[in-house]
Design a protein around this motif. Structure first.
Motif, PDB file in Angstrom:
ATOM      1  N   ILE A  12      -3.443 -35.649  12.711  1.00  0.00           N
ATOM      2  CA  ILE A  12      -2.913 -34.451  12.142  1.00  0.00           C
ATOM      3  C   ILE A  12      -3.479 -33.019  12.602  1.00  0.00           C
ATOM      4  CG2 ILE A  12      -2.581 -33.052  10.082  1.00  0.00           C
ATOM      5  CD1 ILE A  12      -2.008 -35.818   8.617  1.00  0.00           C
ATOM      6  N   LEU A  13      -5.042 -33.421  12.605  1.00  0.00           N
ATOM      7  CA  LEU A  13      -5.663 -32.343  12.991  1.00  0.00           C
ATOM      8  C   LEU A  13      -5.202 -31.913  14.535  1.00  0.00           C
ATOM      9  CD1 LEU A  13      -9.217 -33.321  11.598  1.00  0.00           C
ATOM     10  CD2 LEU A  13      -7.536 -31.525  10.968  1.00  0.00           C
ATOM     11  N   MET A  14      -5.367 -33.024  15.334  1.00  0.00           N
ATOM     12  CA  MET A  14      -5.028 -32.670  16.738  1.00  0.00           C
ATOM     13  C   MET A  14      -3.544 -31.900  17.036  1.00  0.00           C
ATOM     14  SD  MET A  14      -6.342 -36.309  18.462  1.00  0.00           S
ATOM     15  CE  MET A  14      -6.099 -35.755  20.085  1.00  0.00           C
ATOM     16  N   LEU A  15      -2.501 -32.443  15.929  1.00  0.00           N
ATOM     17  CA  LEU A  15      -1.340 -31.755  16.199  1.00  0.00           C
ATOM     18  C   LEU A  15      -1.241 -30.497  15.761  1.00  0.00           C
ATOM     19  CD1 LEU A  15       0.946 -34.769  14.779  1.00  0.00           C
ATOM     20  CD2 LEU A  15       1.003 -33.705  17.189  1.00  0.00           C
ATOM     21  N   VAL A  16      -2.217 -30.137  14.913  1.00  0.00           N
ATOM     22  CA  VAL A  16      -2.294 -28.675  14.354  1.00  0.00           C
ATOM     23  C   VAL A  16      -2.905 -27.774  15.719  1.00  0.00           C
ATOM     24  CG1 VAL A  16      -3.728 -27.094  12.840  1.00  0.00           C
ATOM     25  CG2 VAL A  16      -2.564 -29.076  11.880  1.00  0.00           C
ATOM     26  N   VAL A  17      -4.056 -28.142  16.013  1.00  0.00           N
ATOM     27  CA  VAL A  17      -4.492 -27.619  17.112  1.00  0.00           C
ATOM     28  C   VAL A  17      -3.412 -27.455  18.480  1.00  0.00           C
ATOM     29  CG1 VAL A  17      -6.382 -27.255  18.953  1.00  0.00           C
ATOM     30  CG2 VAL A  17      -6.660 -27.909  16.513  1.00  0.00           C
ATOM     31  N   SER A  18      -2.933 -28.540  18.850  1.00  0.00           N
ATOM     32  CA  SER A  18      -1.884 -28.489  19.983  1.00  0.00           C
ATOM     33  C   SER A  18      -0.870 -27.655  19.345  1.00  0.00           C
ATOM     34  CB  SER A  18      -1.223 -29.968  20.177  1.00  0.00           C
ATOM     35  OG  SER A  18      -0.349 -30.486  18.982  1.00  0.00           O
ATOM     36  N   ASN A  19      -0.311 -27.295  18.224  1.00  0.00           N
ATOM     37  CA  ASN A  19       0.841 -26.453  17.885  1.00  0.00           C
ATOM     38  C   ASN A  19       0.069 -25.044  18.214  1.00  0.00           C
ATOM     39  OD1 ASN A  19       3.586 -26.947  16.822  1.00  0.00           O
ATOM     40  ND2 ASN A  19       2.313 -28.885  16.250  1.00  0.00           N
ATOM     41  N   ILE A  20      -0.954 -24.775  18.075  1.00  0.00           N
ATOM     42  CA  ILE A  20      -1.544 -23.479  17.997  1.00  0.00           C
ATOM     43  C   ILE A  20      -1.334 -23.190  19.537  1.00  0.00           C
ATOM     44  CG2 ILE A  20      -3.749 -21.975  18.158  1.00  0.00           C
ATOM     45  CD1 ILE A  20      -4.505 -23.535  15.530  1.00  0.00           C
ATOM     46  N   PHE A  21      -1.861 -23.879  20.392  1.00  0.00           N
ATOM     47  CA  PHE A  21      -1.684 -23.626  21.971  1.00  0.00           C
ATOM     48  C   PHE A  21      -0.348 -23.552  22.325  1.00  0.00           C
ATOM     49  CE2 PHE A  21      -5.946 -25.646  22.306  1.00  0.00           C
ATOM     50  CZ  PHE A  21      -6.716 -24.667  23.035  1.00  0.00           C
ATOM     51  N   VAL A  77       6.818 -29.551  10.521  1.00  0.00           N
ATOM     52  CA  VAL A  77       6.179 -28.722   9.335  1.00  0.00           C
ATOM     53  C   VAL A  77       5.046 -28.033   9.891  1.00  0.00           C
ATOM     54  CG1 VAL A  77       5.111 -29.303   6.915  1.00  0.00           C
ATOM     55  CG2 VAL A  77       7.112 -30.228   7.485  1.00  0.00           C
ATOM     56  N   ILE A  78       4.325 -28.911  10.691  1.00  0.00           N
ATOM     57  CA  ILE A  78       2.932 -28.103  11.203  1.00  0.00           C
ATOM     58  C   ILE A  78       3.600 -26.990  12.248  1.00  0.00           C
ATOM     59  CG2 ILE A  78       1.031 -28.364  12.934  1.00  0.00           C
ATOM     60  CD1 ILE A  78       0.846 -31.400  11.900  1.00  0.00           C
ATOM     61  N   THR A  79       4.474 -27.459  12.945  1.00  0.00           N
ATOM     62  CA  THR A  79       5.039 -26.278  13.918  1.00  0.00           C
ATOM     63  C   THR A  79       5.497 -24.749  13.124  1.00  0.00           C
ATOM     64  OG1 THR A  79       5.683 -27.541  15.418  1.00  0.00           O
ATOM     65  CG2 THR A  79       6.695 -25.648  15.625  1.00  0.00           C
ATOM     66  N   LEU A  80       6.034 -25.225  11.808  1.00  0.00           N
ATOM     67  CA  LEU A  80       6.693 -24.016  11.181  1.00  0.00           C
ATOM     68  C   LEU A  80       5.488 -23.340  10.293  1.00  0.00           C
ATOM     69  CD1 LEU A  80       9.730 -25.644   9.496  1.00  0.00           C
ATOM     70  CD2 LEU A  80       9.656 -23.991  11.141  1.00  0.00           C
ATOM     71  N   ALA A  81       4.526 -24.190  10.070  1.00  0.00           N
ATOM     72  CA  ALA A  81       3.424 -23.469   9.425  1.00  0.00           C
ATOM     73  C   ALA A  81       2.560 -22.481  10.281  1.00  0.00           C
ATOM     74  CB  ALA A  81       2.368 -24.463   8.689  1.00  0.00           C
ATOM     75  N   VAL A  82       2.196 -23.064  11.586  1.00  0.00           N
ATOM     76  CA  VAL A  82       1.560 -22.664  12.485  1.00  0.00           C
ATOM     77  C   VAL A  82       2.464 -21.133  13.207  1.00  0.00           C
ATOM     78  CG1 VAL A  82       0.660 -22.626  15.119  1.00  0.00           C
ATOM     79  CG2 VAL A  82       0.075 -24.467  13.480  1.00  0.00           C
ATOM     80  N   PHE A  83       3.656 -21.388  13.396  1.00  0.00           N
ATOM     81  CA  PHE A  83       4.667 -20.430  13.606  1.00  0.00           C
ATOM     82  C   PHE A  83       4.479 -19.102  12.613  1.00  0.00           C
ATOM     83  CE2 PHE A  83       8.509 -18.115  13.775  1.00  0.00           C
ATOM     84  CZ  PHE A  83       8.538 -17.604  14.967  1.00  0.00           C
ATOM     85  N   ALA A  84       4.565 -19.347  11.515  1.00  0.00           N
ATOM     86  CA  ALA A  84       4.708 -18.375  10.423  1.00  0.00           C
ATOM     87  C   ALA A  84       3.268 -17.598  10.481  1.00  0.00           C
ATOM     88  CB  ALA A  84       4.831 -18.978   8.863  1.00  0.00           C
ATOM     89  N   ALA A  85       2.299 -18.151  10.588  1.00  0.00           N
ATOM     90  CA  ALA A  85       1.235 -17.575  10.554  1.00  0.00           C
ATOM     91  C   ALA A  85       1.026 -16.806  11.980  1.00  0.00           C
ATOM     92  CB  ALA A  85      -0.180 -18.526  10.525  1.00  0.00           C
TER      93      ALA A  85
END
Length: 121
Positions: A12-21, A77-85
């Motif tokens: 999950i942590l890795m997916l969050v960081v990868s989504n930021i990139f 879900v991670i993608t949407l959260a990162v994208f919204a921010a």
């Protein structure tokens, strides 16, 4: 997988960081619309490389505890959260009620991926 992290948490942590990139790779150039498209594509590829270096092992390691469908739902879900921010903080755009409703419906779909199967009647 590194033993210091839980098999449930590290992906999950890795997916969050990868989504930021990936969000920067796909949408960061919108602040630089005068930049030549080829340059934007090349820079985006460079930004996307760390995304792949995180996402591929996150999905491989995550598949030991999550199904592929659960990983994909989690990713959305991670993608949407990162994208919204990102939209608010980097692009200066507003998230409307309609956006939130759409995001919530996608999150609701992901929720059902983690529920026990519903038995047929």
């Amino acid at each position: 997988m590194p033993p210091a992290f839980s098999a449930h948490v590290l992906p999950i942590l890795m997916l969050v960081v990868s989504n930021i990139f990936m969000t920067f790779a796909w949408y960061g150039h919108l602040k630089f619309k005068a930049a030549p498209l080829l340059l934007v594509i090349l820079v985006s590829w460079g930004i996307a490389l760390p995304e792949y270096l995180l996402a591929v092992p996150a999905n491989r390691w995550g598949s030991s505890v999550y199904s592929a469908a659960q990983l994909k739902g989690m990713q959305e879900v991670i993608t949407l959260a990162v994208f919204a921010a990102f939209s608010i903080l980097y692009l200066g755009q507003k998230i409307t009620v309609n956006h939130l409703i759409g995001f919530a419906l996608i999150a609701a779909g992901a929720f059902f991926l983690f529920r026990a199967p519903i038995a047929p009647a």
